[in-house]
Motif scaffolding. Structure first.
Motif, PDB file in Angstrom:
ATOM      1  N   TRP A   1       8.914   0.493   4.913  1.00 18.29           N
ATOM      2  CA  TRP A   1       9.776  -0.239   3.978  1.00 18.29           C
ATOM      3  C   TRP A   1      11.230   0.179   4.187  1.00 18.29           C
ATOM      4  O   TRP A   1      11.840   0.801   3.300  1.00 18.29           O
ATOM      5  CB  TRP A   1       9.352   0.053   2.535  1.00 18.29           C
ATOM      6  CG  TRP A   1       7.913  -0.323   2.291  1.00 18.29           C
ATOM      7  CD1 TRP A   1       7.385  -1.572   2.148  1.00 18.29           C
ATOM      8  CD2 TRP A   1       6.803   0.578   2.169  1.00 18.29           C
ATOM      9  NE1 TRP A   1       6.039  -1.513   1.954  1.00 18.29           N
ATOM     10  CE2 TRP A   1       5.646  -0.208   1.956  1.00 18.29           C
ATOM     11  CE3 TRP A   1       6.664   1.970   2.209  1.00 18.29           C
ATOM     12  CZ2 TRP A   1       4.369   0.353   1.807  1.00 18.29           C
ATOM     13  CZ3 TRP A   1       5.419   2.530   2.059  1.00 18.29           C
ATOM     14  CH2 TRP A   1       4.282   1.723   1.848  1.00 18.29           C
TER      15      TRP A   1
ATOM     16  N   ASP B   1       0.278  15.002  -3.399  1.00 14.90           N
ATOM     17  CA  ASP B   1       0.979  14.351  -2.294  1.00 14.90           C
ATOM     18  C   ASP B   1       0.009  13.715  -1.310  1.00 14.90           C
ATOM     19  O   ASP B   1       0.355  12.748  -0.626  1.00 14.90           O
ATOM     20  CB  ASP B   1       1.856  15.360  -1.547  1.00 14.90           C
ATOM     21  CG  ASP B   1       3.082  15.757  -2.349  1.00 14.90           C
ATOM     22  OD1 ASP B   1       3.461  15.004  -3.252  1.00 14.90           O
ATOM     23  OD2 ASP B   1       3.656  16.824  -2.065  1.00 14.90           O
TER      24      ASP B   1
ATOM     25  N   VAL C   1       7.379   6.052   5.083  1.00 14.06           N
ATOM     26  CA  VAL C   1       8.022   5.130   4.142  1.00 14.06           C
ATOM     27  C   VAL C   1       9.200   4.436   4.807  1.00 14.06           C
ATOM     28  O   VAL C   1       9.398   3.217   4.657  1.00 14.06           O
ATOM     29  CB  VAL C   1       8.474   5.888   2.872  1.00 14.06           C
ATOM     30  CG1 VAL C   1       9.385   5.015   2.014  1.00 14.06           C
ATOM     31  CG2 VAL C   1       7.266   6.322   2.061  1.00 14.06           C
TER      32      VAL C   1
ATOM     33  N   ARG D   1       5.173  16.063   3.282  1.00 15.62           N
ATOM     34  CA  ARG D   1       6.193  15.218   2.668  1.00 15.62           C
ATOM     35  C   ARG D   1       7.149  14.637   3.698  1.00 15.62           C
ATOM     36  O   ARG D   1       7.577  13.485   3.584  1.00 15.62           O
ATOM     37  CB  ARG D   1       6.962  16.022   1.618  1.00 15.62           C
ATOM     38  CG  ARG D   1       6.174  16.267   0.337  1.00 15.62           C
ATOM     39  CD  ARG D   1       6.924  17.160  -0.627  1.00 15.62           C
ATOM     40  NE  ARG D   1       6.243  17.247  -1.912  1.00 15.62           N
ATOM     41  CZ  ARG D   1       6.598  18.072  -2.888  1.00 15.62           C
ATOM     42  NH1 ARG D   1       7.637  18.878  -2.721  1.00 15.62           N
ATOM     43  NH2 ARG D   1       5.928  18.082  -4.030  1.00 15.62           N
TER      44      ARG D   1
ATOM     45  N   MET E   1       0.844  -1.198   0.000  1.00 18.76           N
ATOM     46  CA  MET E   1       0.000   0.000   0.000  1.00 18.76           C
ATOM     47  C   MET E   1       0.879   1.247   0.000  1.00 18.76           C
ATOM     48  O   MET E   1       1.837   1.341   0.755  1.00 18.76           O
ATOM     49  CB  MET E   1      -0.924   0.002   1.225  1.00 18.76           C
ATOM     50  CG  MET E   1      -1.921   1.162   1.233  1.00 18.76           C
ATOM     51  SD  MET E   1      -2.893   1.215   2.747  1.00 18.76           S
ATOM     52  CE  MET E   1      -3.909  -0.241   2.567  1.00 18.76           C
ATOM     53  N   ASP E   2       0.589   2.183  -0.878  1.00 14.55           N
ATOM     54  CA  ASP E   2       1.244   3.477  -0.945  1.00 14.55           C
ATOM     55  C   ASP E   2       1.106   4.184   0.410  1.00 14.55           C
ATOM     56  O   ASP E   2       0.041   4.166   1.022  1.00 14.55           O
ATOM     57  CB  ASP E   2       0.553   4.287  -2.044  1.00 14.55           C
ATOM     58  CG  ASP E   2       1.289   5.573  -2.380  1.00 14.55           C
ATOM     59  OD1 ASP E   2       1.949   6.145  -1.498  1.00 14.55           O
ATOM     60  OD2 ASP E   2       1.164   6.016  -3.539  1.00 14.55           O
ATOM     61  N   ALA E   3       2.181   4.811   0.874  1.00 10.68           N
ATOM     62  CA  ALA E   3       2.102   5.554   2.136  1.00 10.68           C
ATOM     63  C   ALA E   3       1.017   6.620   2.081  1.00 10.68           C
ATOM     64  O   ALA E   3       0.421   6.962   3.102  1.00 10.68           O
ATOM     65  CB  ALA E   3       3.456   6.185   2.462  1.00 10.68           C
ATOM     66  N   ARG E   4       0.740   7.135   0.877  1.00  9.18           N
ATOM     67  CA  ARG E   4      -0.300   8.162   0.746  1.00  9.18           C
ATOM     68  C   ARG E   4      -1.691   7.601   1.027  1.00  9.18           C
ATOM     69  O   ARG E   4      -2.627   8.352   1.298  1.00  9.18           O
ATOM     70  CB  ARG E   4      -0.263   8.781  -0.648  1.00  9.18           C
ATOM     71  CG  ARG E   4       1.014   9.563  -0.941  1.00  9.18           C
ATOM     72  CD  ARG E   4       0.989  10.137  -2.342  1.00  9.18           C
ATOM     73  NE  ARG E   4       0.813   9.076  -3.327  1.00  9.18           N
ATOM     74  CZ  ARG E   4       0.422   9.267  -4.584  1.00  9.18           C
ATOM     75  NH1 ARG E   4       0.156  10.495  -5.017  1.00  9.18           N
ATOM     76  NH2 ARG E   4       0.301   8.263  -5.419  1.00  9.18           N
ATOM     77  N   GLU E   5      -1.844   6.280   0.958  1.00 10.98           N
ATOM     78  CA  GLU E   5      -3.109   5.649   1.300  1.00 10.98           C
ATOM     79  C   GLU E   5      -3.274   5.535   2.813  1.00 10.98           C
ATOM     80  O   GLU E   5      -4.371   5.266   3.311  1.00 10.98           O
ATOM     81  CB  GLU E   5      -3.204   4.251   0.684  1.00 10.98           C
ATOM     82  CG  GLU E   5      -3.124   4.209  -0.824  1.00 10.98           C
ATOM     83  CD  GLU E   5      -4.472   4.390  -1.477  1.00 10.98           C
ATOM     84  OE1 GLU E   5      -5.472   4.454  -0.741  1.00 10.98           O
ATOM     85  OE2 GLU E   5      -4.519   4.472  -2.712  1.00 10.98           O
ATOM     86  N   ARG E   6      -2.185   5.730   3.536  1.00  9.63           N
ATOM     87  CA  ARG E   6      -2.203   5.545   4.987  1.00  9.63           C
ATOM     88  C   ARG E   6      -2.186   6.854   5.771  1.00  9.63           C
ATOM     89  O   ARG E   6      -2.454   6.855   6.962  1.00  9.63           O
ATOM     90  CB  ARG E   6      -0.989   4.707   5.421  1.00  9.63           C
ATOM     91  CG  ARG E   6      -0.969   3.285   4.886  1.00  9.63           C
ATOM     92  CD  ARG E   6       0.333   2.610   5.275  1.00  9.63           C
ATOM     93  NE  ARG E   6       0.450   1.246   4.799  1.00  9.63           N
ATOM     94  CZ  ARG E   6       0.271   0.162   5.546  1.00  9.63           C
ATOM     95  NH1 ARG E   6      -0.085   0.316   6.814  1.00  9.63           N
ATOM     96  NH2 ARG E   6       0.423  -1.041   5.048  1.00  9.63           N
TER      97      ARG E   6
ATOM     98  N   ASN F   1      14.040  -0.133   1.550  1.00 12.69           N
ATOM     99  CA  ASN F   1      14.039   0.720   0.362  1.00 12.69           C
ATOM    100  C   ASN F   1      14.729   2.066   0.617  1.00 12.69           C
ATOM    101  O   ASN F   1      14.828   2.873  -0.303  1.00 12.69           O
ATOM    102  CB  ASN F   1      12.608   0.969  -0.112  1.00 12.69           C
ATOM    103  CG  ASN F   1      11.953  -0.307  -0.610  1.00 12.69           C
ATOM    104  OD1 ASN F   1      12.629  -1.223  -1.051  1.00 12.69           O
ATOM    105  ND2 ASN F   1      10.625  -0.345  -0.556  1.00 12.69           N
TER     106      ASN F   1
ATOM    107  N   LEU G   1       5.337  11.775   5.286  1.00 13.07           N
ATOM    108  CA  LEU G   1       5.288  10.646   4.348  1.00 13.07           C
ATOM    109  C   LEU G   1       6.638   9.948   4.277  1.00 13.07           C
ATOM    110  O   LEU G   1       6.708   8.708   4.252  1.00 13.07           O
ATOM    111  CB  LEU G   1       4.867  11.134   2.961  1.00 13.07           C
ATOM    112  CG  LEU G   1       3.389  11.451   2.779  1.00 13.07           C
ATOM    113  CD1 LEU G   1       3.166  12.206   1.465  1.00 13.07           C
ATOM    114  CD2 LEU G   1       2.537  10.179   2.818  1.00 13.07           C
TER     115      LEU G   1
END
Length: 235
Positions: free
Chosen positions: A231, A29, A227, A220, A1-6, A234, A223
């Motif tokens: 992850w 963003d 991230v 940002r 899941m994209d961090a932007r979804e969280r 990464n 976010l």
């Protein structure tokens, strides 16, 4: 899941004009917004519909609690608005009525356990016999039994709640404060990184972004912290 979804940004501003400017500033963003009482009573329901129609996800923070039929009727109409999440107080009868009303809609119902502005002394003054952790655990179990989509709790309780509700329910945590940020009226807070590591699935952040001199940069930074927590390989 994209961090932007969280990451859910709380549009805790007094006017639709200010909300529109903030959404424009944050741009792509931010995908997910919370709309609560302050904005709802300034025309926020139509604004919520418009945001949802534009592709944004909306968490409507209404904390519903009423007789079963009234709760069910409200949930049915909210489900038709295209909202993604809706809160109600985690009382068993209200939750059961809401779940039945939301069937087939895709609306994620969230049970509010104990407000993050409340501590043990506040609960005792309100007549509860439980401390915050015990009451959160009790209501989390009741929410799971009712078939709710998730729980709202402090990040301090997210690890214990995740053990109760399992991996299929959302754990949404307000009271998120980046390192060094003021707590304001929140009493049970945690950083984004620590909240995710504790088991939170979604973070609600308002003042640290909304009141920042540069809201997009503040968003940002959060976010990026998320991230790194989700992850780390990464980074």
């Amino acid at each position: 899941m994209d961090a932007r979804e969280r990451l859910i940004v709380g549009l805790d501003v007094p006017t639709i004009g200010e909300a529109e400017r903030l959404v424009s500033t944050l741009g792509d963003d931010i995908l997910f917004y919370k709309i609560g009482y302050q904005l709802v009573f300034a025309g926020g329901l139509e604004f919520a519909r418009d945001l949802a129609a534009s592709g944004k996800k909306i968490f409507l923070d209404m904390k519903l609690l009423d007789i079963d039929n009234t709760v069910a009727s409200g949930v049915e109409n909210i489900a038709k608005m295209g909202m993604s999440m809706l809160t109600l107080h985690a009382y068993p009868k209200a939750m059961k009525a809401a779940v039945e009303a939301a069937k087939g809609s895709g609306l994620c119902l969230l049970g509010v356990t104990v407000l993050t502005s409340m501590d043990a002394e506040d609960l005792a003054e309100a007549g509860y016999q439980y401390d915050p952790q015990a009451l959160v655990a009790r209501r989390a179990a009741q929410a799971r039994a009712a078939g709710m989509g998730g729980i709202v709790c402090s990040a301090e309780e997210s690890a214990a709640v995740s053990e109760i509700v399992g991996p299929d329910m959302a754990i949404v945590t307000p009271g998120i404060r980046p390192t060094g940020a003021e707590k304001g009226d929140q009493k049970r807070v945690m950083t984004p990184k620590d909240a995710l590591k504790a088991g939170s699935t979604h973070l609600v952040v308002a003042r640290p972004i909304v009141k920042a001199p540069e809201p997009r940069e503040a968003a940002r930074a959060i976010l990026n912290e998320m991230v790194a927590a989700l992850w780390p390989a990464n980074r």
